[in-house]
Design a protein around this motif. Structure first.
Motif, PDB file in Angstrom:
ATOM      1  N   GLU A  59     -11.708  -5.171   0.800  1.00  0.00           N
ATOM      2  CA  GLU A  59     -11.785  -5.255  -0.656  1.00  0.00           C
ATOM      3  C   GLU A  59     -10.962  -4.167  -1.347  1.00  0.00           C
ATOM      4  O   GLU A  59     -10.828  -4.165  -2.561  1.00  0.00           O
ATOM      5  N   ARG A  60     -10.418  -3.233  -0.582  1.00  0.00           N
ATOM      6  CA  ARG A  60      -9.573  -2.181  -1.160  1.00  0.00           C
ATOM      7  C   ARG A  60      -8.187  -2.745  -1.424  1.00  0.00           C
ATOM      8  O   ARG A  60      -7.518  -3.223  -0.515  1.00  0.00           O
ATOM      9  N   ARG A  61      -7.757  -2.695  -2.675  1.00  0.00           N
ATOM     10  CA  ARG A  61      -6.493  -3.311  -3.080  1.00  0.00           C
ATOM     11  C   ARG A  61      -5.382  -2.269  -3.202  1.00  0.00           C
ATOM     12  O   ARG A  61      -5.637  -1.100  -3.492  1.00  0.00           O
ATOM     13  N   ASN A  90      -3.856  -4.941   5.313  1.00  0.00           N
ATOM     14  CA  ASN A  90      -5.280  -4.984   4.975  1.00  0.00           C
ATOM     15  C   ASN A  90      -5.756  -6.385   4.595  1.00  0.00           C
ATOM     16  O   ASN A  90      -6.587  -6.567   3.718  1.00  0.00           O
ATOM     17  N   VAL A 131     -13.926  -3.146   3.972  1.00  0.00           N
ATOM     18  CA  VAL A 131     -12.630  -2.465   3.872  1.00  0.00           C
ATOM     19  C   VAL A 131     -11.582  -3.366   3.236  1.00  0.00           C
ATOM     20  O   VAL A 131     -10.697  -2.913   2.504  1.00  0.00           O
ATOM     21  N   TYR A 188       0.818  -1.212   0.000  1.00  0.00           N
ATOM     22  CA  TYR A 188       0.000   0.000   0.000  1.00  0.00           C
ATOM     23  C   TYR A 188       0.851   1.261   0.000  1.00  0.00           C
ATOM     24  O   TYR A 188       0.369   2.337  -0.356  1.00  0.00           O
TER      25      TYR A 188
END
Length: 474
Positions: A465-467, A189, A463, A147
């Protein structure tokens, strides 16, 4: 080929492979392409052997073509944590002292995952001897957070978490003493579970009665995590503390919601540790999420005032027992923070260790009573968001100095000594875009109910699912 990509669920990949909608070869090429794309920047998968991986995938397809019975993870590419011994594969423990070590047999967790049908591709990076929650070592270097490549991926299962988050593997194994499955899950994440002692039996080991370190699963979703747990959990006569419940108890799809769930939410366990303001903001907002989904939320926490001393005593005692002889032979072969931790154990007495076990007993009783009032305890996984990858550990939190490489990990290791299962579930992001996980803790041996609650929370937030934007996200 089935309509799958590297971020498809492990369950979907395995289901498609089982009915020949996608081959193990195709799954392998999909993931090897992703590794080639992002691993040079992230450095999560080490000791990669593409030739052996492709050969293994071909053999998996041939077994299915012959009509042989295959396991639930048939055809899935897999990279084992580089502290878990895999027969015939280089296992370094992140230490120059084991840089060329090749085990002759699988350890139990590896044995179970291989028997379930995975195709090994390599290893996932770790800190030296898995000590510390930042993944760097003299052999392979630093694993970076997908990220934000300037940030830490956490540890000690940092390579596993970063590989999952960036789509290099569908599932990952790890281990956890002071937060090594939970912390990197929070930083990347993804989802990581520290099971109850004995849920995932370990063998071989120098101490079959050890209570602080456990193996466990990591995945991009709670359902996929339960899928892997169903493979690695279950009794073994080789592990004297193993629980009798079969792993199949975790195989069915997770059901349930948060209606009526009694949640105790605490930012800092009553001042037991300092929490970075940005992390506290994310965790505090989860009260509204939980209540909107039907849970009742109270500001409450168990009393864990003796947990810090118990953990530090047992960690030093175990490190001294494990590494004493090696340290005497190779005093320059250890990073200083680990060397200091080993040497701390030399001054411990039998009375110190006995006191730590008395403290564990008292903590267990308090947690048992606590869970008569609450179904789950919610708190931060980590006291900080992902920190600079150039640091060994955070030296301060909100201006408060952190004296050792363990101080900033209290939110995880205080839970370790309760013996309770604990899971990290994605909860949000800081303004800088750094992931923050929520730690959910359940009663001893209560993994199934904990997974159902975590799954319901996951569905309420989405949340996870945010890549990351590393590489070309599929």
């Amino acid at each position: 080929m089935a309509d799958l990509d590297v971020y498809s669920s492990a369950r979907a990949m395995a289901a498609a492979a089982a009915v020949k909608e996608i081959s193990a070869r195709e799954l392998m090429e999909l993931h090897l392409a992703r590794i080639a794309e992002v691993n040079p920047a992230v450095n999560a998968v080490v000791s990669l052997d593409e030739e052996r991986a492709r050969t293994g995938a071909a053999e998996a397809d041939e077994r299915l073509a012959r009509g042989e019975q295959v396991g639930p993870l048939h055809g899935l590419p897999h990279a084992f944590k580089d502290t878990h011994e895999v027969a015939g594969w280089r296992t370094t423990f992140g230490s120059p002292l084991r840089a060329d070590y090749v085990p002759k047999r699988d350890e139990l967790l590896v044995e179970r995952i291989r028997a379930a049908g995975v195709v090994p591709i390599g290893r996932t990076n770790v800190p030296e001897w898995a000590a510390g929650s930042h993944t760097f070592n003299p052999i392979f270097g630093t694993t970076r957070n997908p990220y934000d490549l300037t940030r830490s991926a956490g540890g000690s299962s940092g390579g596993a978490a970063a590989a999952l988050a960036s789509g290099m593997v569908p599932l990952a194994d790890g281990s956890d003493m002071g937060g090594s499955l939970r912390n990197p899950a929070s930083f990347n994440n993804v989802v990581g579970l520290r099971p109850s002692v004995g849920r995932v039996p370990g063998w071989p080991t120098t101490n079959g009665w050890e209570l602080t370190s456990v193996g466990g699963p990591m995945a991009r979703s709670v359902e996929d995590l339960a899928f892997l747990l169903s493979v690695i959990a279950g009794p073994s006569r080789r592990a004297p503390l193993s629980l009798e419940s079969p792993g199949s108890a975790f195989a069915p799809p997770l059901v349930g919601d948060l209606t009526g769930v009694r949640v105790a939410l605490s930012i800092d366990l009553g001042g037991a540790f300092t929490v970075d303001h940005s992390v506290a903001d994310v965790i505090g907002r989860q009260a509204q999420v939980l209540e909107a989904a039907g849970a009742t939320v109270e500001d409450a926490h168990p009393v864990l005032h003796s947990a810090d001393a118990a953990f530090r005593t047992l960690r030093a005692w175990l490190f001294q027992a494990r590494f004493r002889t090696l340290l005497e032979k190779r005093p320059d072969g250890f990073k200083q923070s680990l060397k200091d931790n080993i040497l701390l154990g030399a001054d411990l007495t039998g009375g110190d260790v006995a006191r730590a076990y008395q403290q564990l007993t008292s903590i267990h009783d308090r947690m048992r009573a606590f869970f008569e009032t609450y179904d789950v305890l919610a708190l931060p996984v980590s006291q900080v968001p992902p920190f600079s990858a150039d640091l060994e550990y955070p030296s301060e939190i909100n201006g408060e100095a952190q004296a050792t490489y363990l101080d900033w990990m209290r939110s995880a290791y205080l839970i370790t000594v309760t013996g309770c299962p604990a899971i990290s579930v994605p909860a949000g992001f800081t303004p800088e875009g750094w992931p923050v996980g929520l730690q959910l803790v359940g009663p001893v041996r209560g993994e199934r109910r904990l997974l159902e609650i975590a799954h319901a929370f996951e569905q309420a937030t989405r949340v996870g699912e945010r890549r990351p934007q590393v590489g070309a996200t599929p």
